[in-house]
Write an enzyme that holds these catalytic residues in place. Structure first.
Site, PDB file in Angstrom:
ATOM      1  N   TYR A   1       0.535  -1.411   0.012  1.00 28.67           N
ATOM      2  CA  TYR A   1       0.190   0.099   0.203  1.00 28.67           C
ATOM      3  C   TYR A   1       1.150   1.047  -0.542  1.00 28.67           C
ATOM      4  O   TYR A   1       1.393   1.650   0.783  1.00 28.67           O
ATOM      5  CB  TYR A   1      -0.541   0.003   1.300  1.00 28.67           C
ATOM      6  CG  TYR A   1      -2.093  -1.024   1.154  1.00 28.67           C
ATOM      7  CD1 TYR A   1      -3.197  -0.206   0.384  1.00 28.67           C
ATOM      8  CD2 TYR A   1      -1.904  -2.435   1.514  1.00 28.67           C
ATOM      9  CE1 TYR A   1      -4.283  -0.726   0.807  1.00 28.67           C
ATOM     10  CE2 TYR A   1      -3.172  -2.862   1.111  1.00 28.67           C
ATOM     11  CZ  TYR A   1      -4.472  -2.390   0.603  1.00 28.67           C
ATOM     12  OH  TYR A   1      -5.832  -2.372   1.095  1.00 28.67           O
TER      13      TYR A   1
ATOM     14  N   HIS B   1      -6.176  -1.199  -6.402  1.00 30.18           N
ATOM     15  CA  HIS B   1      -7.654  -0.308  -6.023  1.00 30.18           C
ATOM     16  C   HIS B   1      -6.825   0.523  -6.072  1.00 30.18           C
ATOM     17  O   HIS B   1      -5.362   1.495  -6.086  1.00 30.18           O
ATOM     18  CB  HIS B   1      -7.483  -0.107  -5.411  1.00 30.18           C
ATOM     19  CG  HIS B   1      -7.695  -0.118  -3.488  1.00 30.18           C
ATOM     20  ND1 HIS B   1      -7.604  -1.013  -2.592  1.00 30.18           N
ATOM     21  CD2 HIS B   1      -7.222   1.058  -3.723  1.00 30.18           C
ATOM     22  CE1 HIS B   1      -7.569  -0.870  -1.991  1.00 30.18           C
ATOM     23  NE2 HIS B   1      -6.453   0.396  -1.700  1.00 30.18           N
TER      24      HIS B   1
ATOM     25  N   HIS C   1      -2.556   0.550  -4.070  1.00 25.97           N
ATOM     26  CA  HIS C   1      -2.490  -0.723  -3.417  1.00 25.97           C
ATOM     27  C   HIS C   1      -2.281  -1.436  -4.578  1.00 25.97           C
ATOM     28  O   HIS C   1      -2.680  -2.053  -5.457  1.00 25.97           O
ATOM     29  CB  HIS C   1      -3.620  -2.167  -3.509  1.00 25.97           C
ATOM     30  CG  HIS C   1      -4.233  -2.533  -2.544  1.00 25.97           C
ATOM     31  ND1 HIS C   1      -4.509  -3.945  -2.226  1.00 25.97           N
ATOM     32  CD2 HIS C   1      -2.706  -3.857  -2.492  1.00 25.97           C
ATOM     33  CE1 HIS C   1      -4.872  -5.322  -1.832  1.00 25.97           C
ATOM     34  NE2 HIS C   1      -3.174  -4.769  -1.719  1.00 25.97           N
TER      35      HIS C   1
ATOM     36  N   HIS D   1     -16.515  -3.697  -3.097  1.00 23.30           N
ATOM     37  CA  HIS D   1     -15.330  -4.471  -2.655  1.00 23.30           C
ATOM     38  C   HIS D   1     -15.463  -5.072  -2.046  1.00 23.30           C
ATOM     39  O   HIS D   1     -16.122  -4.669  -0.287  1.00 23.30           O
ATOM     40  CB  HIS D   1     -14.732  -2.636  -2.535  1.00 23.30           C
ATOM     41  CG  HIS D   1     -13.340  -2.914  -2.149  1.00 23.30           C
ATOM     42  ND1 HIS D   1     -12.798  -3.804  -3.138  1.00 23.30           N
ATOM     43  CD2 HIS D   1     -12.281  -3.048  -1.781  1.00 23.30           C
ATOM     44  CE1 HIS D   1     -11.248  -3.779  -3.658  1.00 23.30           C
ATOM     45  NE2 HIS D   1     -10.938  -3.414  -2.149  1.00 23.30           N
TER      46      HIS D   1
ATOM     47  N   HIS E   1     -12.627  -8.737  -1.213  1.00 18.20           N
ATOM     48  CA  HIS E   1     -11.060  -9.706  -1.968  1.00 18.20           C
ATOM     49  C   HIS E   1     -11.884 -10.022  -2.325  1.00 18.20           C
ATOM     50  O   HIS E   1     -13.172 -10.833  -3.142  1.00 18.20           O
ATOM     51  CB  HIS E   1     -10.059  -9.940  -1.251  1.00 18.20           C
ATOM     52  CG  HIS E   1      -9.396  -8.310  -0.854  1.00 18.20           C
ATOM     53  ND1 HIS E   1      -8.559  -8.098  -0.119  1.00 18.20           N
ATOM     54  CD2 HIS E   1     -10.102  -7.094  -1.629  1.00 18.20           C
ATOM     55  CE1 HIS E   1      -8.527  -6.920  -0.006  1.00 18.20           C
ATOM     56  NE2 HIS E   1      -8.827  -6.421  -1.036  1.00 18.20           N
TER      57      HIS E   1
ATOM     58  N   MET F   1     -12.209  -8.187   3.144  1.00 19.87           N
ATOM     59  CA  MET F   1     -12.906  -6.832   2.939  1.00 19.87           C
ATOM     60  C   MET F   1     -13.584  -6.886   2.650  1.00 19.87           C
ATOM     61  O   MET F   1     -15.207  -7.740   2.038  1.00 19.87           O
ATOM     62  CB  MET F   1     -11.776  -5.432   2.075  1.00 19.87           C
ATOM     63  CG  MET F   1     -10.650  -5.414   2.775  1.00 19.87           C
ATOM     64  SD  MET F   1     -10.011  -3.867   1.152  1.00 19.87           S
ATOM     65  CE  MET F   1      -8.741  -3.307   2.901  1.00 19.87           C
TER      66      MET F   1
END
Length: 586
Positions: A176, A209, A276, A357, A359, A432
């Site tokens: 990140y 993202h 990310h 969102h 994963h 997430m």
């Protein structure tokens, strides 16, 4: 658009929103048969297919079918696709047909006003003998139902890029990277009305993202580029999302009456750019300058917009058992303190768009609205969520959220391919559960997320723990089975939730609450088929409405002859090749 790199398959579409009918034209550089279908990424079973072709004597055939199982293609009892034209020349086979967004046939997959998945295939010759070398399968692509020509582009538009600068992507699975950048300096109020990702071609597969977070104007911000959630907590400052892009998304233009305000004293002057990276192959020496391109103008819109982040707080208390065919997680938001935390009255929120969102294990998401503990409506949902196709979507109508309403996010996961726990976290292999609501008028609330009492969950699973960290770690001691998975899901839903509310100035408040029941939303009316019969098990639901028949075009329909493709392919000994090739292509 072309569906393949060699430009052999071209798809056009148009739609009538009032009649809820969509028309497709598939043109393929081939002779023989062509097919177009809607499919789920995770299974071929249930694929909704339309297949047609031209026979050697010039007759055409056309059929609405579905994949009953991995080896069986069946003709639908209700023929809900209407052929408008099917022709063949020396180069192309062209098939044009229409169908309702939602028919009364359960074998037909719904077409929503945001996205769908399409499977396109064709056969190489008039005899329908399939040649694996020449067979083309396009497994998945994103179809957005909108016309670029309809977008309103203001005069004197200015473009501004917010990018990371020559960043060396680490040779790690997950990174990140954050940096702080100024928004455009303007002497009067402007509105940002459109944004799009800026991705280097060779790095597209590495960028998971991109988010822009607005910073409070009193914030003291660091310089340079660093790990967003690493040793220096300053790089995680600023938590109010203003725009976001994720895998599969494209550009997004706000509705004509809303925009992001810049240039006023209360508007943010700086943003945190978060990118990310997922470098699972640990590739070395890759530099990146990805970011977000913004379009803004002095031609003002009626409303200043904001973004509210909902869902399950991303940290390891969020767990998903291995081997789960389905596991649901919940994040609660209580809005009763919004006005107190905002520092000024909070007008009703008018929600016009959203971004979902999770994963890789995510399969479905929804946001549900409650008032006085009574369910009002489902704000947004996707029952066929795909990690590789995440985009900002418009709501079909605007949703009003009043202070005091409760908002519940439900995320559904599938972990049949995993033999260990999946925890909430930033990595792509973590999970997430987030929904971003795009609304107006803007206020200072950044996020409103919940998480369950993990100590109570652990006790329900027979684990003795005394604090939250022990509770999360105790999940590793559970012997996971369908029964323990059921117990864990039930406990996570029934125990008390902690709700965390945060503002743009990093003010945080905690509340507690309980997950309300979600009452399934009845499906809307369907459109009766134009022809064929409804199978006994496909009883038409009450409230259906008949579709107005669409006239057939003059070309390619004079010798229309409906021949079941399944029987034809079985006769040619080619059906098993079709299924094998479709499965290999996906």
């Amino acid at each position: 658009m072309f569906l393949d790199p060699s430009n052999a398959v071209f798809l056009r579409w148009d739609f009538d929103l009032e009649a809820e009918i969509i028309t497709f034209e598939l043109q393929v550089r081939t002779a023989g048969w062509v097919g177009l279908g809607i499919t789920n990424r995770y299974t071929m079973v249930g694929s909704d297919l339309v297949v047609g072709g031209v026979l050697p004597e010039g007759n055409v055939y056309f059929s609405d079918q579905h994949l009953a199982d991995e080896h069986t293609l069946e003709k639908d009892g209700s023929q809900d696709a209407e052929l408008l034209g099917l022709t063949e020349d020396a180069v192309y086979t062209t098939m044009r047909f229409s169908r309702p967004f939602r028919s009364c046939d359960p074998h037909d997959q719904d077409i929503t006003s945001d996205t769908m998945r399409v499977l396109a295939a064709y056969g190489p010759d008039d005899t329908l003998q399939l040649d694996r070398e020449r067979m083309f399968v396009k497994s998945i692509f994103l179809l957005q139902i909108f016309h670029p020509d309809d977008l309103d582009v203001p005069e004197n538009t200015i473009i501004h890029d917010l990018e990371i600068t020559d960043f060396l992507i680490p040779e790690d699975d997950t990174t990140y990277a954050c940096t702080f950048l100024p928004l455009p300096i303007v002497s009067e109020k402007h509105h940002i009305y459109r944004f799009e990702p800026r991705l280097l071609d060779h790095n597209e597969t590495l960028v998971h993202h991109i988010l822009l977070y607005a910073c409070g104007n009193a914030s003291i911000l660091p310089t340079g580029i660093s790990d967003c959630y690493g040793a220096d907590p300053a790089f995680s400052l600023c938590s109010q999302v203003i725009v976001g892009w994720a895998v599969g998304g494209t550009s997004y233009q706000f509705p004509d009456d809303v925009g992001i305000s810049i240039g006023m004293p209360s508007d943010p002057q700086w943003v945190r750019l978060e990118i990310h990276y997922s470098n699972f192959h640990n590739l070395p020496g890759l530099y990146d300058t990805s970011g977000i391109r913004m379009y803004y103008s002095a031609q003002l819109r009626k409303h200043d917009m904001g973004v509210l982040q909902l869902g399950f707080l991303t940290f390891p208390i969020h767990f998903i058992p291995p081997g789960a065919e389905s596991f649901r997680s919940y994040g609660l938001c209580k809005t009763e303190k919004f006005q107190e935390m905002n520092g000024a009255p909070v007008p009703d929120l008018q929600v016009f768009g959203y971004l979902l969102h999770t994963h890789l294990a995510g399969r479905a998401l929804k946001a549900v609205q409650y008032r006085n503990r009574a369910q009002l409506q489902t704000i947004c949902k996707d029952d066929s969520y795909d990690f590789s196709l995440q985009e900002t979507r418009d709501l079909p109508h605007r949703v009003e959220i009043k202070p005091g309403d409760e908002l519940l996010v439900e995320c559904q996961y599938e972990t049949l391919d995993r033999d260990s726990l999946t925890f909430g976290g930033p990595s792509t292999v973590n999970e997430m559960c987030l929904i971003f609501l795009f609304y107006y008028p803007r206020n200072n609330i950044s996020s409103c997320q919940g998480y369950p009492d993990i100590i109570s969950v652990a006790h329900e699973l027979g684990e003795e723990v005394s604090d939250s960290m022990e509770g999360a770690m105790a999940m590793n001691n559970v012997e996971w089975s369908p029964e323990s998975i059921r117990v864990a899901e039930k406990a996570c839903k029934e125990v008390q939730q902690t709700v965390i509310i945060k503002t743009i100035d990093e003010i945080v408040e905690n509340m507690t609450g309980w997950i309300p029941e979600i009452i399934p939303t009845p499906r809307g009316p369907c459109l009766e088929s134009w022809g064929g019969k409804v199978e006994p098990q496909d009883e038409t639901p009450a409230g259906f409405r008949a579709a107005a028949p669409m006239p057939l075009s003059a070309s390619g329909t004079a010798t229309l002859s409906h021949i079941p493709l399944a029987a034809l392919l079985f006769g040619q000994g080619a059906f098993s090749w079709l299924l094998a090739t479709l499965q290999a292509g996906v």
